[in-house]
Design a protein around this motif. Structure first.
Motif, PDB file in Angstrom:
ATOM      1  N   PHE A 105      32.538  -9.816 -25.270  1.00 20.27           N
ATOM      2  CA  PHE A 105      32.801  -8.859 -24.197  1.00 20.27           C
ATOM      3  C   PHE A 105      32.058  -9.270 -22.932  1.00 20.27           C
ATOM      4  O   PHE A 105      32.588  -9.157 -21.819  1.00 20.27           O
ATOM      5  N   PHE A 109      34.198  -9.971 -19.540  1.00 24.21           N
ATOM      6  CA  PHE A 109      34.267  -8.919 -18.526  1.00 24.21           C
ATOM      7  C   PHE A 109      33.164  -8.960 -17.464  1.00 24.21           C
ATOM      8  O   PHE A 109      33.320  -8.366 -16.402  1.00 24.21           O
ATOM      9  N   VAL A 116      28.157  -2.042 -14.823  1.00 21.88           N
ATOM     10  CA  VAL A 116      28.283  -1.680 -16.230  1.00 21.88           C
ATOM     11  C   VAL A 116      27.462  -0.415 -16.472  1.00 21.88           C
ATOM     12  O   VAL A 116      26.329  -0.307 -16.001  1.00 21.88           O
ATOM     13  N   MET A 164      32.823  -1.959 -17.118  1.00 22.05           N
ATOM     14  CA  MET A 164      32.656  -1.735 -18.553  1.00 22.05           C
ATOM     15  C   MET A 164      31.705  -0.576 -18.787  1.00 22.05           C
ATOM     16  O   MET A 164      30.673  -0.456 -18.128  1.00 22.05           O
ATOM     17  N   THR A 165      32.083   0.263 -19.754  1.00 22.60           N
ATOM     18  CA  THR A 165      31.224   1.339 -20.238  1.00 22.60           C
ATOM     19  C   THR A 165      31.204   1.243 -21.759  1.00 22.60           C
ATOM     20  O   THR A 165      32.228   0.975 -22.379  1.00 22.60           O
ATOM     21  N   VAL A 166      30.023   1.422 -22.348  1.00 25.28           N
ATOM     22  CA  VAL A 166      29.898   1.317 -23.798  1.00 25.28           C
ATOM     23  C   VAL A 166      29.443   2.659 -24.369  1.00 25.28           C
ATOM     24  O   VAL A 166      28.470   3.245 -23.906  1.00 25.28           O
ATOM     25  N   GLY A 192      37.561   1.082 -15.502  1.00 29.72           N
ATOM     26  CA  GLY A 192      37.264  -0.123 -16.266  1.00 29.72           C
ATOM     27  C   GLY A 192      37.461   0.109 -17.746  1.00 29.72           C
ATOM     28  O   GLY A 192      37.913   1.175 -18.184  1.00 29.72           O
ATOM     29  N   VAL A 193      37.106  -0.895 -18.535  1.00 27.32           N
ATOM     30  CA  VAL A 193      37.260  -0.817 -19.982  1.00 27.32           C
ATOM     31  C   VAL A 193      36.147   0.053 -20.567  1.00 27.32           C
ATOM     32  O   VAL A 193      35.008   0.043 -20.074  1.00 27.32           O
ATOM     33  N   VAL A 195      34.335   0.565 -24.150  1.00 30.34           N
ATOM     34  CA  VAL A 195      34.150   0.081 -25.509  1.00 30.34           C
ATOM     35  C   VAL A 195      33.589   1.220 -26.350  1.00 30.34           C
ATOM     36  O   VAL A 195      32.524   1.758 -26.042  1.00 30.34           O
ATOM     37  N   ASN A 218      42.758   1.134 -21.420  1.00 33.07           N
ATOM     38  CA  ASN A 218      41.412   0.604 -21.192  1.00 33.07           C
ATOM     39  C   ASN A 218      40.468   0.830 -22.359  1.00 33.07           C
ATOM     40  O   ASN A 218      39.267   0.561 -22.261  1.00 33.07           O
TER      41      ASN A 218
END
Length: 372
Positions: A105, A109, A116, A164-166, A192-193, A195, A218
């Motif tokens: 990832f 990304f 992030v 990106m965010t987790v 954004g995506v 996860v 996403n």
């Protein structure tokens, strides 16, 4: 005439060539005394593969052509996982553990300066990868009960326009699961995506976020076979996404990351659904019994859990208590390295005998400290 003196005259000069973002990190190492028989520090399943399955696998190993490369993706395993999870196999990437996919990832990304968002406390490897890749990282503090603050996460995602965010749910290290409506709240707000790490999905009463894949392009879901399936020593994990996204992420991966024998082990275990369900059920029961026992101990504060572990703290110094337990032959994990978890220790649910050994050692340690 060439200079005979080498430009790099010391090992320090050579090391200085490594990127600062790497040199500033610590290696991910879980140190553990070798004398401890009760190992409850890494959220593992306490159940090894059954002896009869090992015998089957030993026979299967004799048929594997070790001189041949495996496929870039283990097709049989990918299809089996897709059937079990009710998703498109073209949207699955199987990796050498979910940790390997975490690095994937990062390469797919994150450029230097990429925004992030990551709530805290959360599995530290995510932040490490983000920092190494040079991300502009926005951490989000938890709510008072240590659950993720969905409103604050959503705000950070929107304000930073995060690529990106987790979200880890149930979360390691707290064991707390996010309500599905909060996950969707963040996914719908993100450009954004997002996860969603579901390493402990087998224990999660909230269920899986796979149903969000159809509505939101996403969403990326990350799974491991290390916890509920008990294959931590085999190193298998996988991501689930829209097939188009998985196709692009695949470009950032090294080839041949999953060997033929690991695939066979996973396939053989997936054929034993009753065994897996029984073992997950036993781990759920063990976790809740462990939490109940800790709640009854005077001076112990324990956090409820939707995983196969829990965190707790006492009035004692966490390092000293961890050392006492290790001296008694029981390994637990010190969580005090997280700023949000001072004094907390984490214990995995083991077998009945292992849990009893832990509780006995803890009680003796606390009683001894009270009388000292």
């Amino acid at each position: 005439m060439m200079n005979s003196t080498p430009a790099l005259s010391s090992i320090d000069d050579v090391i200085s060539l490594i990127r600062p973002s790497v040199r500033n990190e610590h290696a991910y190492v879980v140190g553990a005394p070798s004398h401890c028989e009760v190992k409850l520090n890494q959220n593992e399943s306490p159940f090894d593969l059954p002896a009869d399955l090992k015998e089957e696998l030993a026979e299967a190993f004799t048929k594997i052509e070790a001189n041949r490369y495996p496929d870039e993706q283990p097709t049989k395993l990918r299809n089996a996982l897709a059937e079990r999870d009710g998703v498109d196999p073209e949207g699955i990437i199987v990796g050498n553990g979910s940790n390997e996919l975490t690095y994937t990832f990062g390469t797919a990304f994150i450029d230097p300066g990429t925004p992030v968002v990551m709530p805290r406390p959360m599995f530290s490897l995510y932040e490490k990868v983000a920092r190494i890749c040079g991300a502009d990282l926005t951490p989000v503090a938890p709510s008072e009960d240590l659950s993720f603050d969905a409103g604050a996460i959503e705000k950070a995602v929107v304000e930073t326009d995060a690529v990106m965010t987790v979200l880890t749910t149930p979360n390691n290290p707290t064991g707390l699961a996010m309500p599905m409506e909060e996950i969707e709240q963040i996914v719908s707000a993100a450009n954004g995506v997002v996860v969603v790490d579901e390493a402990y999905v087998e224990f999660n009463p909230v269920g899986s976020a796979t149903h969000l894949l159809e509505k939101y392009p996403n969403v990326v879901i990350l799974r491991t076979l290390s916890k509920g399936m008990g294959l931590a020593g085999v190193r298998l994990g996988y991501m689930i996404a829209r097939p188009e996204l998985a196709h692009e992420v695949m470009k950032s991966r090294l080839p041949f990351m999953v060997d033929r024998f690991s695939e066979q082990i996973a396939l053989s275990l997936l054929d034993r659904e009753d065994l897996l369900a029984e073992r997950v059920g036993l781990m759920k029961q063990a976790t809740q019994k462990l939490i109940a026992a800790l709640e009854e101990m005077p001076g112990v504060d324990v956090v409820p859990s939707d995983a196969n572990f829990c965190i707790f703290r006492t009035d004692r110094d966490a390092d000293a208590l961890q050392a006492d337990l290790a001296d008694a032959g029981v390994l637990v994990r010190n969580m005090s390295g997280y700023p949000e978890l001072p004094g907390y220790l984490r214990v995995s649910a083991g077998t009945e005998a292992e849990n009893k050994a832990f509780l006995t050692a803890l009680e003796r340690s606390l009683r001894g400290a009270d009388t000292a």
